[in-house]
Each structure stands twice: as structure tokens, then as C-alpha cells.
Design a protein around this motif. Structure first.
Motif, PDB file in Angstrom:
ATOM      1  N   PHE A 179       9.390  -3.843  -0.053  1.00 56.15           N
ATOM      2  CA  PHE A 179       8.669  -2.747   0.038  1.00 56.15           C
ATOM      3  C   PHE A 179       8.785  -1.889   1.598  1.00 56.15           C
ATOM      4  O   PHE A 179       8.839  -0.842   1.920  1.00 56.15           O
TER       5      PHE A 179
ATOM      6  N   THR B 160      11.825   0.056   1.473  1.00 58.91           N
ATOM      7  CA  THR B 160      11.493   1.300   0.664  1.00 58.91           C
ATOM      8  C   THR B 160      10.787   2.384   1.734  1.00 58.91           C
ATOM      9  O   THR B 160      11.147   3.369   1.670  1.00 58.91           O
TER      10      THR B 160
ATOM     11  N   ALA C 273       4.808   2.305  -2.010  1.00 57.43           N
ATOM     12  CA  ALA C 273       5.229   0.991  -1.374  1.00 57.43           C
ATOM     13  C   ALA C 273       4.228   0.495  -0.306  1.00 57.43           C
ATOM     14  O   ALA C 273       3.844  -0.815  -0.109  1.00 57.43           O
TER      15      ALA C 273
ATOM     16  N   TYR D 137      11.934   0.075  -4.228  1.00 57.79           N
ATOM     17  CA  TYR D 137      10.601  -0.135  -4.596  1.00 57.79           C
ATOM     18  C   TYR D 137      10.589  -1.143  -5.970  1.00 57.79           C
ATOM     19  O   TYR D 137       9.791  -2.073  -5.940  1.00 57.79           O
TER      20      TYR D 137
ATOM     21  N   ALA E 272       1.637  -1.178  -2.269  1.00 59.69           N
ATOM     22  CA  ALA E 272       1.786  -2.475  -2.621  1.00 59.69           C
ATOM     23  C   ALA E 272       1.999  -3.632  -1.479  1.00 59.69           C
ATOM     24  O   ALA E 272       1.665  -4.753  -1.749  1.00 59.69           O
TER      25      ALA E 272
END
Length: 472
Positions: free
Chosen positions: A291, A294, A323, A286, A326
Motif C-alpha cells: 500500500f 501504491t 490504499a 494495491y 487499507a
């Protein structure tokens, strides 16, 4: 057998004096007093005076700081490293000579017996003690001679890396010992609690020191049950090392420790610990902005634990949500947060403690606030942050600081940039240099970069950047 001591003690004394003269020379060249140097490297005038006279050497952190302050182009660091190498070699030669004098015949006989046993395939664990005891003992020796200076970590990182390789090798060979297991479980639990309020420098040294001793124990197991328990503790301690290294943003070392932790958890046949380890590893990805990986690791962490709720599964669901946020996946983020909420409601007892081995509402609200900050859902982010700060214990500086930094980002997005700058200054100003490092410093820089031009160029913002300039 060692026939004699190869390093002359006088040579070591001469190097100490040479180091001191070098420091004094660079100090005078820069027009600084001993007080000036002491103040700027967080030491004392008497220490500087003792070093310059050759009576004291202190640790590598001191020399790194002095080299930087005096612009010595690495000369002081190189001198220290050469001295320390010679000193360690001298101690090892003395120890080996004493050991051979006392135990040489016995050890020679033992080596013959062990080699014969290995040829017959009787004990695949016998050689492990010699494989791990050297690096572990070396770490403890250096640990006693290293000060508690908190600015940077070069003094221990090489040793920590070597320790990880030794532990990894020990675990791969599979030998474990039973010795004081209950006491070791208390030690591991202590380190888990310490992650909430101890600085990363202190954590790194303390966990590494105890991992050195644990590595030695892993070399002498007489029973399968002891093997399972100690290997599980090795997984937990390696996971803590991953967590600490992730906080200071040393992603390579954190990933290496995560792999060792995963190996230990598999060997211990402990799906709950394995889930927790995988969740810690997901954090590394992360903070590396990978991501997708992750999310993959976080979901794997939830799968391996089975249907039962555990700290690892809740933590993994929360990091999955961050994640996904994001990546801009709003509905999937909400679903992951809901799943984390449901898992948390099923935890009880020590699983809810303020520890790296626990997970509670304060932590979930921090993760929730970060996810909504990422999604730019400001109202939901502020509500989660309010609750996180209400529940966060005063000493839990990492979650407290990161929550407030997320809040500053939200304030900027609401058009309250002056309040954001004030919040940033209060947050960073409340932390000493050791606690600003790594992911906290990086988040603070992101918050500063998000300010509008007028606030970004304000004197307060410039002071904050200056305070973070030399922070790793």
C-alpha cells in the motif's frame, strides 16, 4: 540460405495420431466416455473423437484441462507442447525457404546496405523491423489457431510475455511508423470500452493480437509526428494489458507490462497518458498489498499530469484513497476521496465514458465504497455501494461484482451474515467461470472467510467455496 525442410511432415502427422491415442488411453483408464470428457472440459464429443483419431489437435487449454481431468501427470501437456513446437518449426522452415527462394538476393543486398548505413550512424531504426516482426507474426499465427476457451490462460501467457519483450525492445530503440493512425486510434478506443464488459480471456487474446500488429508498425516510422502518436497508442495498449493481467491476478506480468507502458508514455512525451499508465501500475501494487508503494505511484501519477484534471489523475486519487484506507488512515482517505471528487467534476466528454480510458461517477462510487469498507465505516460504504450499483451498467461485471462482494462484507459486520451469504451466492452464481477469476475470486474468498463460524460452515458457503476452488 535454407537448403531444405528439416521437419518431416509425416513426423507431425504421426505425433497428432500419438497424441490422440494418448488421450483415448487415459480416458479409458479413467472409465470415461468421450461425452464425459467433452462435458467436463467444455468441448464437444465430436471434437474429442476427432482429437483421438488424429484428425484434430485443438489448443493448449483443451490439453491442460484433459491432463487435469484424467490425472495424466503432465503427459498430455508435454505431448501437445512437443507437437506444437514441431508444427511451428515446420511452418517457419517452409516460410523461410519460400522467402529465400523469392527474395534471397534482394535481402542479402539489403543487409549489406543496412550494415553499411549502421556503420555510418545514418539510421538507428533500420534493424527494428527484424527485431519485432518475428514474435509479432508468431503471435498472430497462434492466435488464429487458438480457440476461444475461457478456462485459464496458459495457451497464450508465454506468447504474451514474449510479445511484451519485443514491444519493449522496439520502444527502447525508438523507431515508429505512420500507417492508418486514425484507424489505430479507433482500435485502441474499442479495446478500452471492451474492458468494461468482456471477459479477461477474450480481452487478453484480442489486445495481444492487435499489439502484435502494432509492434510491427512501430518498426517502420518515417516521421516524428507518427512516432509520437503510435508510441502513445502503444502506451495505452500496454496499460490495457497491465489492467487485464491485474484482474486475473498475474502480478508479475502486469508489472512488466506497466513498465513497458511507462516507457512508451515517456517516449511519446504525453503526460496525460503517462499519468493514466502510472495509475494502472498503482493498481498492481494495491492488489499485491504493497500500500505504501501504491500511494507513492498514485501521487506521482497526479504530479506528472500537471494542474489539469484527467482520467489518470482521478483514477490515481481514487486508488490512493483505497490504499490509505487499507493502511487505516481515515482522514487522509477522506481527503483523497474529496480530491478525486473535485477532479471528476472537471472531466467532460469522452473522459466520462464507460471505458478504461474514461472515469465516471459509477467508478468513483465503487472506489469510495471499497475505501469505506476497508475503513469499516459501514454506513458510508453502503451509501456509496448503493449509488455505484444504481449507476453501474449491466455488463460492467467487474465493478458490479466487486461492489456486491464489498457489500456482503459490510452485511457481515452489521450482524446480517445470512443476508451476506445470500448476496455472495447470487453474485458468484451470476458469473461464469471465466468471469470469476483473479481479483473477483480473491475478494469472494475474503468475504467467505469473514463470515461467523455458523454461516461459514453452511451448505451454501461450502458450495461457494467448491465453486471457487479451481478458480485461479
Amino acid at each position: 540460405m535454407v537448403e531444405g525442410i528439416f521437419v518431416d511432415p509425416q513426423q507431425i502427422s504421426d505425433m497428432k495420431r500419438s497424441l490422440g491415442r494418448g488421450l483415448a488411453g487415459w480416458r479409458r483408464r479413467r472409465g470415461l466416455t468421450q461425452d464425459d470428457v467433452a462435458r467436463r472440459v467444455h468441448s464437444t464429443r465430436s471434437t474429442v473423437a476427432n482429437v483421438e483419431s488424429g484428425r484434430q489437435v485443438v489448443d493448449r487449454v483443451f490439453w491442460v484441462q484433459c491432463d487435469s481431468l484424467l490425472q495424466a501427470s503432465g503427459e498430455l501437456i508435454t505431448g501437445y507442447d512437443e507437437y506444437r513446437f514441431l508444427e511451428v518449426r515446420h511452418k517457419e522452415e517452409k516460410a523461410e525457404a519460400a522467402r529465400q527462394a523469392r527474395w534471397g538476393a534482394v535481402l542479402d543486398h539489403q543487409a549489406i546496405v543496412e550494415a553499411s548505413a549502421a556503420d555510418r550512424g545514418q539510421d538507428r531504426h533500420t534493424s527494428l523491423v527484424s527485431a519485432v516482426s518475428g514474435p509479432a507474426n508468431g503471435l498472430r499465427r497462434d492466435r488464429r489457431s487458438t480457440s476461444s476457451a475461457e478456462v485459464g490462460f496458459p495457451a497464450v501467457m508465454d506468447e504474451v510475455g514474449g510479445l511484451r519483450r519485443s514491444l519493449h525492445e522496439a520502444l527502447s530503440m525508438g523507431a515508429v511508423t505512420a500507417a492508418g493512425l486514425d484507424e489505430w486510434e479507433r482500435i485502441v478506443a474499442h479495446h478500452g470500452r471492451a474492458t468494461r464488459d468482456h471477459s479477461t480471456g477474450t480481452l487478453l487474446r484480442e489486445i495481444a493480437g492487435d499489439l502484435g500488429e502494432l509492434t510491427e508498425l512501430i518498426g517502420r516510422s518515417p516521421s516524428a509526428s507518427a512516432l509520437r502518436r503510435l508510441t502513445g497508442m502503444a502506451a495505452q495498449m500496454s496499460g490495457l494489458m497491465c489492467l487485464v493481467l491485474c484482474r486475473i491476478d498475474d502480478r508479475t506480468a502486469a508489472s512488466q507490462w506497466a513498465r513497458t507502458a511507462r516507457l512508451a508514455a515517456v517516449e511519446a512525451d504525453d503526460p496525460v497518458t503517462r499519468s493514466w499508465v502510472l495509475a494502472q501500475e498503482a493498481h498492481v501494487y494495491y492488489y499485491s498489498a504493497d500500500f505504501r508503494e501504491t500511494v507513492n505511484l498514485a501521487r506521482h501519477a497526479q504530479d506528472v499530469a500537471g494542474p489539469e484534471a484527467s482520467v489518470g489523475t482521478v483514477l490515481a486519487a481514487a486508488i490512493e484513497a483505497r490504499a490509505l484506507a487499507a493502511m487505516g488512515k481515515r482522514e487522509e482517505t477522506r481527503a483523497a476521496l474529496g480530491h478525486a471528487e473535485g477532479l471528476l467534476s472537471r472531466l467532460e466528454g469522452d473522459s466520462l465514458s464507460a471505458s478504461a480510458f474514461g472515469y465516471n461517477e459509477a467508478q468513483l462510487r465503487f472506489h469510495e465504497g471499497n475505501a469505506y469498507t476497508r475503513l469499516r465505516v459501514v454506513d458510508a460504504a453502503l451509501a456509496a455501494q448503493d449509488r455505484a450499483l444504481e449507476l453501474c451498467s449491466p455488463g460492467d461485471y467487474t465493478d458490479w461484482a466487486l461492489t456486491r462482494l464489498d457489500r456482503a462484507i459490510c452485511l457481515t459486520r452489521m450482524g446480517q451474515a445470512s443476508d451476506a451469504v445470500e448476496s455472495l451466492a447470487e453474485t458468484i452464481g451470476s458469473l461464469d467461470g471465466a468471469k470469476r477469476q483473479g481479483i473477483i475470486a480473491e475478494r469472494a474468498r475474503i468475504a467467505l472467510d469473514g463470515l461467523p463460524p455458523t454461516q461459514r460452515s453452511s451448505s451454501t458457503a461450502r458450495d461457494l467455496r467448491a465453486a471457487l476452488a479451481d478458480v485461479r
